[in-house]
Design an enzyme around this catalytic site. Structure first.
Site, PDB file in Angstrom:
ATOM      1  N   TYR A   1      16.129  29.480   7.532  1.00 43.57           N
ATOM      2  CA  TYR A   1      15.065  30.316   8.099  1.00 43.57           C
ATOM      3  C   TYR A   1      15.089  30.320   9.624  1.00 43.57           C
ATOM      4  CZ  TYR A   1      12.985  30.287   3.426  1.00 43.57           C
ATOM      5  OH  TYR A   1      12.757  30.434   2.090  1.00 43.57           O
TER       6      TYR A   1
ATOM      7  N   ARG B   1      -9.625   0.620  15.454  1.00 42.98           N
ATOM      8  CA  ARG B   1      -9.518   1.335  14.177  1.00 42.98           C
ATOM      9  C   ARG B   1     -10.480   0.622  13.241  1.00 42.98           C
ATOM     10  NH1 ARG B   1      -3.539   1.928  11.557  1.00 42.98           N
ATOM     11  NH2 ARG B   1      -4.259   0.066  10.498  1.00 42.98           N
TER      12      ARG B   1
ATOM     13  N   MET C   1      11.741  24.193   2.005  1.00 45.85           N
ATOM     14  CA  MET C   1      10.847  23.461   1.092  1.00 45.85           C
ATOM     15  C   MET C   1      11.615  22.613   0.071  1.00 45.85           C
ATOM     16  SD  MET C   1       7.760  24.891  -1.320  1.00 45.85           S
ATOM     17  CE  MET C   1       6.846  25.628   0.009  1.00 45.85           C
TER      18      MET C   1
ATOM     19  N   LYS D   1       0.851  -1.206   0.000  1.00 45.01           N
ATOM     20  CA  LYS D   1       0.000   0.000   0.000  1.00 45.01           C
ATOM     21  C   LYS D   1       0.881   1.248   0.000  1.00 45.01           C
ATOM     22  CE  LYS D   1      -0.229  -0.188   5.000  1.00 45.01           C
ATOM     23  NZ  LYS D   1      -0.767   0.522   6.125  1.00 45.01           N
TER      24      LYS D   1
HETATM   25  C1  PLP Z   1      -3.867  -4.010   8.059  1.00 43.31           C
HETATM   26  C2  PLP Z   1      -2.377  -3.979   7.951  1.00 43.31           C
HETATM   27  N1  PLP Z   1      -1.695  -5.129   7.938  1.00 43.31           N
HETATM   28  C3  PLP Z   1      -0.355  -5.154   7.853  1.00 43.31           C
HETATM   29  C4  PLP Z   1       0.363  -3.985   7.775  1.00 43.31           C
HETATM   30  C5  PLP Z   1       1.859  -4.049   7.697  1.00 43.31           C
HETATM   31  O1  PLP Z   1       2.428  -3.562   8.866  1.00 43.31           O
HETATM   32  P1  PLP Z   1       4.004  -3.474   9.013  1.00 43.31           P
HETATM   33  O2  PLP Z   1       4.449  -2.476   8.019  1.00 43.31           O
HETATM   34  O3  PLP Z   1       4.204  -3.036  10.418  1.00 43.31           O
HETATM   35  O4  PLP Z   1       4.521  -4.843   8.718  1.00 43.31           O
HETATM   36  C6  PLP Z   1      -0.314  -2.753   7.800  1.00 43.31           C
HETATM   37  C7  PLP Z   1       0.442  -1.503   7.754  1.00 43.31           C
HETATM   38  O5  PLP Z   1       0.206  -0.553   8.412  1.00 43.31           O
HETATM   39  C8  PLP Z   1      -1.723  -2.754   7.880  1.00 43.31           C
HETATM   40  O6  PLP Z   1      -2.414  -1.605   7.866  1.00 43.31           O
END
Ligand code: PLP
Length: 376
Positions: A266, A133, A313, A34
């Site tokens: 800055y 969450r 920046m 992701k």
């Molecule tokens: C639902 C879920 N599973 C697994 C992971 C992977 O976590 P990590 O990067 O700590 O291995 C994440 C990342 O945040 C996640 O949101």
């Protein structure tokens, strides 16, 4: 390299996955890609992870899953974060992307989308075991699993997995991990009692897989460890033998000596006490280098050099002490990379910026080209 580039070592991704495979030999590995593979590049990392033997790939957004499929990705793929009316849901189901379901609304939408796709939606029911969450609350869980079982019987959905996510696996010996595991197993028992027979139970992220073996279950979802960034305390990447997959390089844009008494950048938060040779690094917070960094270092000619004053920046200034030797505009420096190369790590930058290595690599922006090395 023109100004800066992030070198992505796909060999390091494979190396880190091999370590995770050894640590969790009885679990399938899901490579978490992701957020543009935590800044490393969605498609190249997914491809490298699959080539290195990852059984699954996982993303947060349905859009990310569609992008992977459009790029030719095949194989088990899970997407887990979406809001009502997501326009990519039907495409995901048609492309055999497995979908996380945490609520009645998402169960209904996924079933309707499966009908629209004239297909079956393969889903993973998510229970909130303590992160508070995503995931169904334990009070709503029974209703959700009973409804899922009823819809499964009608043939539009197939419950492949039951899963949850740990809150504190980045801490050693944290009692909440066992508490979450126990709640997870209670939820699994409720689902089984309603007639659901999941093939896959999954709970662990990198920290869980590495430090809490009893959270590994059938599959572990590994993100940060695959990228060689610390899954736990700041030295944990080195301790587990992980290699940083991203190193951020830049070309010095200017080298000069400033007089004693002159302030840098800055608000003048750093002032030279003596004539000081400095270098200008043409990368800044627009590229993801945190403005909040205090005491960060970069690597120049094998020597770690301090960042002076505020990151701006598009640029920041570093000290070039005598130990660096000859240096001039156009020379390459490493902003962060692998510790074994003597470079400060993304975790070091995280420490300097009151954040974590995850955020440092993920925020490196798209003005920085990614250059890939190593076999995928
Ligand atoms: C639902 C879920 N599973 C697994 C992971 C992977 O976590 P990590 O990067 O700590 O291995 C994440 C990342 O945040 C996640 O949101």
């Amino acid at each position: 390299m023109t100004r800066a580039q992030a070198v992505i070592d796909l060999g390091a991704v494979a190396h880190n996955l091999a370590i995770l495979r050894k640590v969790a030999p009885h679990s399938q590995l899901l490579a978490v890609v992701k957020a543009d593979a935590y800044g490393h590049g969605l498609v190249p990392v997914a491809k490298a992870a699959r080539a290195a033997g990852a059984d699954w790939v996982g993303v947060a957004l349905l859009r990310e899953a569609v992008e992977l499929r459009e790029a030719g990705d095949v194989g088990p793929l899970l997407a887990w974060l979406w809001a009502p009316g997501d326009p990519d849901l039907v495409a995901c189901i048609s492309a055999d992307v497995q979908i996380s379901v945490s609520s009645m609304w998402s169960l209904i939408e996924v079933t309707e989308a499966a009908a629209q796709a004239n297909s079956i939606a393969h889903i993973h029911l998510k229970l909130d075991t303590g992160l508070s969450r995503n995931g169904a609350d334990i009070d709503e869980w029974e209703e959700l699993v009973v409804a899922a079982k009823a819809l499964q019987t009608r043939g539009r959905i197939d419950v492949v997995g039951i899963w949850s996510h740990l809150a504190n696996a980045s801490h050693e010996n944290d009692p909440s991990v066992a508490a979450q595991r126990a709640r997870f197993l209670e939820g699994v028992a409720v689902a089984k009692a309603s007639g659901i027979q999941p093939q896959l139970l999954h709970l662990a992220n990198s920290g869980g897989a590495l430090a809490y073996p009893d959270t590994q279950f059938d599959l572990v979802r590994v993100g940060i460890a695959m990228y060689g960034v610390a899954p736990m305390d700041p030295n944990s990447a080195q301790r587990f033998g992980l290699k940083a997959a991203m190193s951020l390089h830049a070309k010095l844009a200017l080298v000069k000596t400033i007089p004693a008494g002159q302030a840098v950048s800055y608000s003048g938060t750093w002032t030279a006490e003596a004539p000081t040779r400095v270098g200008l690094v043409p990368v800044g917070y627009a590229d993801g280098i945190p403005r909040a960094a205090i005491g960060a270092q970069v690597l120049v000619n094998g020597v770690q050099c301090a960042v002076l004053g505020r990151v701006a920046m598009d640029q920041f200034v570093i000290e070039l002490p005598e130990a660096v030797g000859e240096v001039s505009a156009g020379d390459d420096i490493v902003i962060f990379g692998d510790a074994s190369a003597g470079a400060p790590t993304a975790d070091d930058w995280g420490n300097a910026s009151n954040t974590i290595g995850y955020e440092i690599v993920t925020r490196i922006g798209n003005r920085i080209p990614r250059v890939y090395q190593g076999n995928s």
